[in-house]
Enzyme design. Sequence first.
Site, PDB file in Angstrom:
ATOM      1  CG  ASP A  34      -2.042   1.037   1.030  1.00 12.26           C
ATOM      2  OD1 ASP A  34      -2.774   0.936   0.019  1.00 12.26           O
ATOM      3  OD2 ASP A  34      -2.166   1.941   1.864  1.00 12.26           O
ATOM      4  CB  THR A  35       1.821   3.566  -2.466  1.00 14.61           C
ATOM      5  OG1 THR A  35       2.576   2.424  -2.847  1.00 14.61           O
ATOM      6  CG2 THR A  35       2.680   4.815  -2.636  1.00 14.61           C
TER       7      THR A  35
END
Length: 186
Positions: free
Chosen positions: A71-72
């Site tokens: 997840d960014t």
Amino acid sequence: METKQKLILASTSPRRVELLKSAGFAFEVLRPDADEKLHAGEAPVAYAVRTAREKAESIAARPGTVVLGADTVVAVEGRILGKPADAHDAERMLRLLSGKLHEVITGVCLRSPEKTVCFHAATAVLFRDLSDEEIAAYVATGDPLDKAGAYAIQNGAAGMVRRIDGSYSNVVGLPLCEVIEALENF
């Protein structure tokens, strides 16, 4: 690139798929089920790693497989900027990033039936000052609407970035060097 075990990407991000393919990985893509809501008081790194872990844990890790969840997030002035709700929200985010240094943080989680390893990578990104016209023109392309922080360095936002310190692929959505090293040591 070959791994000892079959790789499963717990993500539907086209950017992560492209990055893994560009590194020569063979992998399966499965849609994860994770709570991506920010918890009260959650710091950017904690949020990114938690959601990466939840994505990896939502996919069954069968014998001989490694599940990769990621997840960014974009963080500026201690605030997490996720994906914009609409074009106005994208413009707001880009105005907030204009002329400022921010961090792109990707949480990564590798999971097999035997073990789980989670980590993060952070890249500092400096935007040049952006005019309202530039912001409106970029948002009108539709590119920022499904991106954390409302921009894609690999697309139309490349000219907005004065410099980066850290992994370029992390800003795109997956820190390839760190993922390759982690898989080699997994």
